[in-house]
Motif scaffolding. Structure first.
Motif, PDB file in Angstrom:
ATOM      1  N   LEU A   7       0.002  -6.368  -2.908  1.00  0.00           N
ATOM      2  CA  LEU A   7      -0.969  -5.492  -2.249  1.00  0.00           C
ATOM      3  C   LEU A   7      -1.670  -6.203  -1.098  1.00  0.00           C
ATOM      4  O   LEU A   7      -1.915  -5.609  -0.040  1.00  0.00           O
ATOM      5  N   ALA A  31      -1.633  -4.866   2.732  1.00  0.00           N
ATOM      6  CA  ALA A  31      -2.887  -4.425   3.356  1.00  0.00           C
ATOM      7  C   ALA A  31      -3.255  -5.253   4.583  1.00  0.00           C
ATOM      8  O   ALA A  31      -3.875  -4.735   5.523  1.00  0.00           O
ATOM      9  N   ILE A  70      -8.441  -7.036  -1.486  1.00  0.00           N
ATOM     10  CA  ILE A  70      -7.981  -6.402  -2.720  1.00  0.00           C
ATOM     11  C   ILE A  70      -8.785  -6.976  -3.881  1.00  0.00           C
ATOM     12  O   ILE A  70      -8.879  -8.199  -4.042  1.00  0.00           O
ATOM     13  N   SER A 102     -11.136   3.309  -3.851  1.00  0.00           N
ATOM     14  CA  SER A 102     -10.497   3.197  -5.155  1.00  0.00           C
ATOM     15  C   SER A 102      -9.771   4.504  -5.467  1.00  0.00           C
ATOM     16  O   SER A 102     -10.162   5.564  -4.992  1.00  0.00           O
ATOM     17  N   ILE A 152      -4.117   3.656  -5.671  1.00  0.00           N
ATOM     18  CA  ILE A 152      -3.711   2.659  -4.680  1.00  0.00           C
ATOM     19  C   ILE A 152      -2.345   2.098  -5.063  1.00  0.00           C
ATOM     20  O   ILE A 152      -2.139   1.625  -6.181  1.00  0.00           O
ATOM     21  N   THR A 153      -1.404   2.160  -4.137  1.00  0.00           N
ATOM     22  CA  THR A 153      -0.088   1.574  -4.343  1.00  0.00           C
ATOM     23  C   THR A 153       0.265   0.728  -3.125  1.00  0.00           C
ATOM     24  O   THR A 153      -0.425   0.762  -2.092  1.00  0.00           O
ATOM     25  N   THR A 171       0.596   3.045  -0.199  1.00  0.00           N
ATOM     26  CA  THR A 171      -0.591   3.710   0.354  1.00  0.00           C
ATOM     27  C   THR A 171      -1.666   2.741   0.828  1.00  0.00           C
ATOM     28  O   THR A 171      -2.566   3.140   1.563  1.00  0.00           O
ATOM     29  N   VAL A 172      -1.589   1.483   0.418  1.00  0.00           N
ATOM     30  CA  VAL A 172      -2.703   0.568   0.659  1.00  0.00           C
ATOM     31  C   VAL A 172      -2.917   0.291   2.144  1.00  0.00           C
ATOM     32  O   VAL A 172      -4.056   0.063   2.581  1.00  0.00           O
ATOM     33  N   VAL A 188      -5.087   3.010   3.592  1.00  0.00           N
ATOM     34  CA  VAL A 188      -6.451   2.854   3.068  1.00  0.00           C
ATOM     35  C   VAL A 188      -7.164   1.724   3.795  1.00  0.00           C
ATOM     36  O   VAL A 188      -8.325   1.849   4.210  1.00  0.00           O
ATOM     37  N   ILE A 214     -10.751  -2.824  -1.504  1.00  0.00           N
ATOM     38  CA  ILE A 214      -9.857  -1.848  -2.125  1.00  0.00           C
ATOM     39  C   ILE A 214      -9.662  -2.293  -3.562  1.00  0.00           C
ATOM     40  O   ILE A 214      -9.087  -3.356  -3.815  1.00  0.00           O
ATOM     41  N   CYS A 228      -8.252  -1.899  -7.466  1.00  0.00           N
ATOM     42  CA  CYS A 228      -7.023  -1.395  -8.077  1.00  0.00           C
ATOM     43  C   CYS A 228      -6.940  -1.875  -9.513  1.00  0.00           C
ATOM     44  O   CYS A 228      -6.989  -3.083  -9.777  1.00  0.00           O
TER      45      CYS A 228
END
Length: 289
Positions: free
Chosen positions: A128, A132, A140, A251, A254-255, A258-259, A262, A270, A272
């Motif tokens: 992640l 990101a 994260i 929040s 979140i994958t 998709t992160v 975001v 973020i 998770c």
């Protein structure tokens, strides 16, 4: 896959880790110890081996693994070749072992359980963080959705993967969730009660689902707002409303896919849950040599 540098990640105190490992060993040893190893392996037999990676990932849990072997027999020599936060590929040696064969074989499963589990958390976190990073400043962070009894180790593993920690428990920060708001009669009275009944160093965060709720939280000076299940467009509008007055945390769902969107909204954090509660283990195994 970027991670924390092993040299900059402080180890957890042994006083904190040892009781966790000891409990796991006691669970495994049961009432009679390792009857298989004790029946088959001579008491004076020695073993040299390595714990090696079967797949790529990020290492975490080496201290717990080392303590597992040492608690069974301090005569076991444990050398960590790739420490917390190190990236590994299939075949890489993570730990070298030498010493009494019985002790190494008895501690093997507990050591591997903890090492594989924590490396899985670190690897999930790193995935992640990597996804990101190109899209914004967001860090994260993990949640309290941890395995009972393993929170300290799992949160440490998140840091090994390049992430950061949210609160550690119910006692180190105020997080006002939707049910708190419902019982309190609204966001404003919930925050006001929290501020009146906690110390001046305790941060107050409130969960909001809409921009109207966000406006309420900002009106009474929340330190942080948890923007729950908002779209990237809603998050961007929320960040504009906040305008630096509070920490913005996204929040919900979140994958890795998709992160990035975001993060691009401009949020600070973020959070998770799955990086601790559902991360797949990293496969490592003990090979005698």
């Amino acid at each position: 896959m970027s991670t924390s540098s092993p040299s900059t990640l402080s180890p957890l105190p042994r006083l904190l880790v040892e009781p966790i490992v000891r409990a796991a060993l006691l669970e495994d040893l049961g009432r009679a110890g390792d009857i298989t190893t004790d029946a088959i392996v001579p008491a004076d037999a020695r073993l040299e081996g390595v714990i090696a990676a079967r797949q790529a990932g990020v290492v975490a849990g080496t201290d717990a693994a080392r303590i597992a072997f040492e608690l069974i027999d301090p005569a076991v020599s444990v050398t960590v070749e790739r420490g917390e936060g190190a990236r590994i590929a299939p075949g890489d040696v993570v730990i070298r072992l030498s010493g009494p064969a019985r002790a190494i074989l008895t501690a093997e499963r507990v050591a591997l359980n903890l090492l594989c589990r924590m490396s899985g958390v670190a690897t999930a976190t790193a995935s992640l963080v990597e996804a990101a990073r190109p899209h914004g400043k967001a860090r994260i962070v993990c949640t309290r959705k941890t395995t009972p009894g393993l929170r300290a180790l799992e949160k440490h593993a998140v840091r090994a993967g390049g992430g950061s920690n949210h609160r550690f428990g119910l006692d180190d920060a105020v997080l006002i969730k939707d049910n708190h708001v419902a019982v309190a009669g609204g966001i404003v009275p919930a925050i006001e009660r929290a501020r009146a009944n906690t110390g001046h160093l305790v941060k107050i965060e409130v969960e909001v689902d809409t921009l109207d709720q966000l406006a309420e939280a900002l009106s009474v000076g929340a330190d942080a707002v948890l923007l729950d299940n908002m779209t990237p467009d809603q998050l961007a509008r929320a960040v504009a409303m906040i305008d630096g007055r509070a920490i913005a945390e996204a929040s919900g769902r979140i994958t890795r896919e998709t992160v990035g969107a975001v993060a691009a909204s401009g949020v600070d954090l973020i959070s998770c849950g799955w990086i601790t509660h559902s991360a797949a283990i990293i496969d490592l195994g003990l090979d005698a040599r």
